[in-house]
Motif scaffolding. Sequence first.
Motif, short mmCIF file in Angstrom:
data_model
loop_
_atom_site.label_atom_id
_atom_site.label_comp_id
_atom_site.label_asym_id
_atom_site.label_seq_id
_atom_site.Cartn_x
_atom_site.Cartn_y
_atom_site.Cartn_z
N THR A 27 -4.07 -4.45 -4.49
CA THR A 27 -3.96 -4.72 -3.05
C THR A 27 -3.22 -6.02 -2.74
OG1 THR A 27 -6.16 -5.74 -3.10
CG2 THR A 27 -6.04 -3.41 -2.47
N ASP A 28 -3.17 -6.93 -3.71
CA ASP A 28 -2.45 -8.19 -3.50
C ASP A 28 -1.12 -8.21 -4.25
OD1 ASP A 28 -3.57 -8.24 -6.02
OD2 ASP A 28 -4.21 -10.33 -5.94
N LEU A 29 -0.56 -7.04 -4.51
CA LEU A 29 0.69 -6.96 -5.27
C LEU A 29 1.81 -7.77 -4.64
CD1 LEU A 29 2.27 -5.69 -7.64
CD2 LEU A 29 2.80 -3.75 -6.14
N ASP A 30 1.87 -7.79 -3.30
CA ASP A 30 2.95 -8.53 -2.63
C ASP A 30 2.84 -10.03 -2.86
OD1 ASP A 30 0.63 -8.70 -1.15
OD2 ASP A 30 1.64 -8.66 0.79
N GLU A 31 1.66 -10.52 -3.25
CA GLU A 31 1.49 -11.92 -3.59
C GLU A 31 1.74 -12.16 -5.07
OE1 GLU A 31 -2.38 -13.16 -2.37
OE2 GLU A 31 -2.19 -12.33 -0.35
N VAL A 32 1.35 -11.18 -5.89
CA VAL A 32 1.53 -11.31 -7.34
C VAL A 32 3.00 -11.21 -7.72
CG1 VAL A 32 0.94 -10.31 -9.59
CG2 VAL A 32 -0.78 -10.40 -7.78
N ILE A 33 3.69 -10.18 -7.19
CA ILE A 33 5.13 -10.01 -7.44
C ILE A 33 5.80 -9.77 -6.09
CG2 ILE A 33 6.89 -8.85 -8.83
CD1 ILE A 33 4.74 -7.66 -10.53
N PRO A 34 6.13 -10.83 -5.37
CA PRO A 34 6.71 -10.68 -4.02
C PRO A 34 7.98 -9.85 -3.98
CG PRO A 34 6.03 -12.95 -4.41
CD PRO A 34 5.95 -12.24 -5.73
N HIS A 35 8.75 -9.85 -5.06
CA HIS A 35 10.03 -9.14 -5.05
C HIS A 35 9.93 -7.69 -5.53
CE1 HIS A 35 9.75 -10.61 -9.23
NE2 HIS A 35 10.55 -9.61 -9.55
N ALA A 36 8.71 -7.23 -5.83
CA ALA A 36 8.56 -5.85 -6.32
C ALA A 36 8.82 -4.84 -5.21
CB ALA A 36 7.16 -5.65 -6.89
N PHE A 37 9.47 -3.73 -5.59
CA PHE A 37 9.63 -2.60 -4.68
C PHE A 37 8.46 -1.66 -4.91
CE2 PHE A 37 14.02 -4.02 -5.41
CZ PHE A 37 14.43 -4.24 -4.10
N TYR A 38 7.61 -1.50 -3.89
CA TYR A 38 6.43 -0.64 -4.02
C TYR A 38 6.70 0.69 -3.32
CZ TYR A 38 1.72 1.22 -3.49
OH TYR A 38 0.62 2.04 -3.51
N LYS A 39 6.48 1.79 -4.03
CA LYS A 39 6.68 3.11 -3.46
C LYS A 39 5.53 4.03 -3.86
CE LYS A 39 10.04 4.03 -1.59
NZ LYS A 39 10.48 3.81 -0.19
N GLU A 40 5.15 4.91 -2.94
CA GLU A 40 4.17 5.96 -3.25
C GLU A 40 4.86 7.32 -3.21
OE1 GLU A 40 0.55 5.93 -1.05
OE2 GLU A 40 0.10 3.81 -1.51
N ILE A 41 4.52 8.16 -4.16
CA ILE A 41 5.06 9.52 -4.17
C ILE A 41 3.99 10.44 -3.58
CG2 ILE A 41 5.91 11.43 -5.58
CD1 ILE A 41 6.97 9.45 -7.56
#
Length: 247
Positions: free
Chosen positions: A204-218
């Motif tokens: 849930t805190d991925l945007d803080e852990v890796i701010p530059h990550a592209f998150y996508k759901e299939i």
Amino acid sequence: MKENIVFIHGLTGSRRAFKKQMDYFSHKYNTYAYDLLGHGEDRGEITDFSLDGLVAQLEELYEREGIEKAHLCSISYGCYPSTIFASWYKEKVSSLCYIGGHYNSDSPLKLVLQHFRDNRYSDYPDWLRRYSKDLFPKSGVVDPYALISTRLYYKYGLELHEDVLKKAIEHRLDYDLKADLKQVDVPVLWIMGDHDNLFKSSITDLDEVIPHAFYKEIPHTGHAANMFRPFAFRRMYAEFLQGKQEI
């Protein structure tokens, strides 16, 4: 000269987990896959299933195949050796792709892992049956994705030596993978299945852990999103590798 992609499967799986992706991407990339310790010819045997051993195994693949740098694409628990390797050998990794990736954070997933670390039940098949069911809880009255994931995890988990899954739980509870993830500076694609709720609870805190990550759901997928909808995953990953950030 072709770039390289190394595909890393998850627990109970095998190098065949990425066969469709390897066949497709082999036209433009050199593609590689291998069986994690305890999952290949040593399946069912006692093995040194340690994080150091798993990272060394990936390092040996690089050396054996003459790979200088590669994109790493891992599913589920495969995010542990891939991330640790990337933190140790930054110059050897071009990008990271996680499918059903997760890390140590206070979450319902952590509670499940703690429960099955501390409760052994009557025997390994009984422990594994309960563990498989709790790892992939139904998200509704009808949830074929959870049912399929549970059955496959239990079926192939029975073929492993019981220490493999139990040591993997200890790794996920004791190793601070989040600290390594915070140091990642290569491009990252993080893909989850929309029904993979338990594993999503840990990021849930991925945007803080890796701010530059592209998150996508299939959509319409469970934990192994690339296997439920291989074409959707292939499109996302291809566009990511091509540097199209609008994915």
